[in-house]
Design a protein around this motif. Structure first.
Motif, PDB file in Angstrom:
ATOM      1  N   GLU A  64       1.087  -1.052  -0.325  1.00  0.00           N
ATOM      2  CA  GLU A  64      -0.286   0.568   0.011  1.00  0.00           C
ATOM      3  C   GLU A  64       0.928   0.768   0.510  1.00  0.00           C
ATOM      4  O   GLU A  64       0.463   2.309  -0.068  1.00  0.00           O
ATOM      5  CB  GLU A  64      -1.137   0.342   1.761  1.00  0.00           C
ATOM      6  CG  GLU A  64      -2.292  -0.426   1.231  1.00  0.00           C
ATOM      7  CD  GLU A  64      -1.282  -2.594   1.217  1.00  0.00           C
ATOM      8  OE1 GLU A  64      -2.658  -3.656   1.604  1.00  0.00           O
ATOM      9  OE2 GLU A  64      -0.999  -2.859   1.646  1.00  0.00           O
ATOM     10  N   LEU A  65       1.943   1.090   0.964  1.00  0.00           N
ATOM     11  CA  LEU A  65       3.043   2.288   0.517  1.00  0.00           C
ATOM     12  C   LEU A  65       3.322   3.114  -0.686  1.00  0.00           C
ATOM     13  O   LEU A  65       3.627   3.791  -0.953  1.00  0.00           O
ATOM     14  CB  LEU A  65       4.185   2.143   1.373  1.00  0.00           C
ATOM     15  CG  LEU A  65       3.799   1.863   2.976  1.00  0.00           C
ATOM     16  CD1 LEU A  65       5.288   1.523   3.877  1.00  0.00           C
ATOM     17  CD2 LEU A  65       3.226   3.679   3.606  1.00  0.00           C
ATOM     18  N   HIS A  66       3.556   1.354  -1.819  1.00  0.00           N
ATOM     19  CA  HIS A  66       3.888   1.351  -3.422  1.00  0.00           C
ATOM     20  C   HIS A  66       2.250   2.414  -3.998  1.00  0.00           C
ATOM     21  O   HIS A  66       3.347   3.546  -4.706  1.00  0.00           O
ATOM     22  CB  HIS A  66       4.507   0.710  -3.349  1.00  0.00           C
ATOM     23  CG  HIS A  66       5.492  -0.370  -3.425  1.00  0.00           C
ATOM     24  ND1 HIS A  66       6.592  -0.591  -4.364  1.00  0.00           N
ATOM     25  CD2 HIS A  66       6.022  -0.718  -2.265  1.00  0.00           C
ATOM     26  CE1 HIS A  66       7.574  -0.659  -3.198  1.00  0.00           C
ATOM     27  NE2 HIS A  66       6.913  -1.286  -1.813  1.00  0.00           N
ATOM     28  N   ALA A 111       0.570   4.405  -3.043  1.00  0.00           N
ATOM     29  CA  ALA A 111      -0.096   5.323  -2.417  1.00  0.00           C
ATOM     30  C   ALA A 111       0.856   7.029  -3.330  1.00  0.00           C
ATOM     31  O   ALA A 111       1.013   7.761  -2.565  1.00  0.00           O
ATOM     32  CB  ALA A 111       0.197   5.293  -0.793  1.00  0.00           C
ATOM     33  N   ALA A 112       2.783   6.417  -2.667  1.00  0.00           N
ATOM     34  CA  ALA A 112       3.536   6.933  -3.282  1.00  0.00           C
ATOM     35  C   ALA A 112       2.839   7.046  -5.335  1.00  0.00           C
ATOM     36  O   ALA A 112       3.583   8.244  -5.806  1.00  0.00           O
ATOM     37  CB  ALA A 112       4.599   6.474  -3.379  1.00  0.00           C
ATOM     38  N   ILE A 136      10.036   5.395  -4.826  1.00  0.00           N
ATOM     39  CA  ILE A 136       9.932   4.414  -4.656  1.00  0.00           C
ATOM     40  C   ILE A 136      10.919   4.449  -3.768  1.00  0.00           C
ATOM     41  O   ILE A 136      10.934   4.373  -1.914  1.00  0.00           O
ATOM     42  CB  ILE A 136       8.970   3.855  -4.881  1.00  0.00           C
ATOM     43  CG1 ILE A 136       7.500   4.630  -5.242  1.00  0.00           C
ATOM     44  CG2 ILE A 136       7.931   2.558  -3.746  1.00  0.00           C
ATOM     45  CD1 ILE A 136       6.347   3.607  -6.223  1.00  0.00           C
ATOM     46  N   VAL A 180      10.942   5.322   0.261  1.00  0.00           N
ATOM     47  CA  VAL A 180       9.606   4.654   0.737  1.00  0.00           C
ATOM     48  C   VAL A 180      10.614   3.844   1.362  1.00  0.00           C
ATOM     49  O   VAL A 180      10.534   3.323   2.176  1.00  0.00           O
ATOM     50  CB  VAL A 180       8.432   3.961   0.661  1.00  0.00           C
ATOM     51  CG1 VAL A 180       7.832   3.398   0.164  1.00  0.00           C
ATOM     52  CG2 VAL A 180       7.904   5.541  -0.759  1.00  0.00           C
TER      53      VAL A 180
END
Length: 293
Positions: free
Chosen positions: A168-170, A172-173, A183, A187
């Protein structure tokens, strides 16, 4: 909180404590022996063994080693090679592992298969030597840093760790317009300190204890690492008894060998002993997360 253990549990716990105590002794006793022997007068050590009397101790071994220019130069060469090899290995491993951890990366199974094949099959020593020679890396630092920089096991550990980072962090970025490269640096990399330190520690320790590559690729003695210098010195201080008729000379040679042996073990272990406490907080987390899928 008090936990009530059954009789069987208490027996198992007691046996576990005994086993751990024996394991600690097995590891600790040789270390203490080497440390004390490195400070002892070799004549006392050879005749009486380990002694805890301060009058039987001596710094001759350390003075002999620290006064040896080749030893000092080899020590700093080993630091340079180990630190450089750790840096190159970490960079190669994480850059190879990150694409293999991304969902939807085309051909990642194919590339992973190619990497795994190299874990079981290799060209061997002679083809590797010829490649290093043809690339002009003989007798240079690059012959130590580059041939073994790509370690498939390190790639597998790093890839598994990257997979554990929430995807999900990927996403969102990417919504914010970040590319895969952004990323990775903004991240993933800040969250990957444990695995980076683990890979660096593995590479540093492996290179620090290595001497074979230097023996094959480095002809200039000024480029030799500490382990190769130690090997050369210990071999030079060993002689066939049939070649020396004087018993006193043989005894003196044995004393010098004992002084060098134990003191050099302690000195060559110092960087690893100093490093480990700083890496310990990352080590367990990095290994456990990186080894679990």
């Amino acid at each position: 909180m008090n936990i009530k253990h059954s009789r069987i549990d208490r027996v198992i716990l007691s046996l576990n404590k005994i086993f751990l105590f024996i394991a600690v002794l097995v590891v600790l006793v040789p270390l203490v022996y080497v440390l004390i022997a490195s400070f002892m007068d070799p004549a006392i050590l050879l005749s009486k063994g380990i002694s805890f009397h301060a009058s039987d101790w001596s710094l001759k071994g350390y003075m002999l080693i620290l006064g040896n220019e080749a030893m000092v130069r080899g020590f700093f060469n080993s630091l340079l090679y180990s630190a450089g090899f750790a840096l190159v290995t970490v960079i190669v491993s994480i850059f190879a592992a990150f694409p293999l951890s991304i969902k939807g990366f085309v051909g990642k199974n194919f590339f992973m298969g190619l990497f795994i094949i190299t874990m079981f099959f290799s060209g061997g020593l002679i083809p590797t030597y010829l490649i290093v020679k043809d690339l002009g890396m003989l007798n240079t630092i690059w012959a130590i840093l580059l041939p073994g920089a790509l370690n498939v096991w390190n790639i597998i550990l790093a890839r598994t760790y990257f997979k554990g980072i929430p995807y999900e962090l990927h996403e969102a970025a990417k919504v914010d317009g970040a590319s895969d490269l952004v990323i990775f640096f903004k991240v993933v990399l800040p969250l990957s300190k444990p695995i980076i330190f683990v890979l660096a520690l593995y590479a540093f320790v492996g290179q620090w204890n290595s001497y074979f590559d230097a023996m094959i690729y480095l002809e200039d003695s000024h480029l030799h690492p500490l382990q190769l210098v130690l090997r050369s010195i210990l071999i030079q201080n060993q002689a066939d008894p049939g070649m020396i008729g004087d018993q006193q000379a043989m005894a003196e040679l044995k004393k010098i060998s004992e002084m060098i042996k134990y003191s050099s073990i302690v000195i060559s272990s110092l960087p690893l002993i100093v490093m480990y406490p700083f890496f310990q907080k990352y080590f367990e987390k990095g290994v456990m997360v990186g080894s679990l899928k």
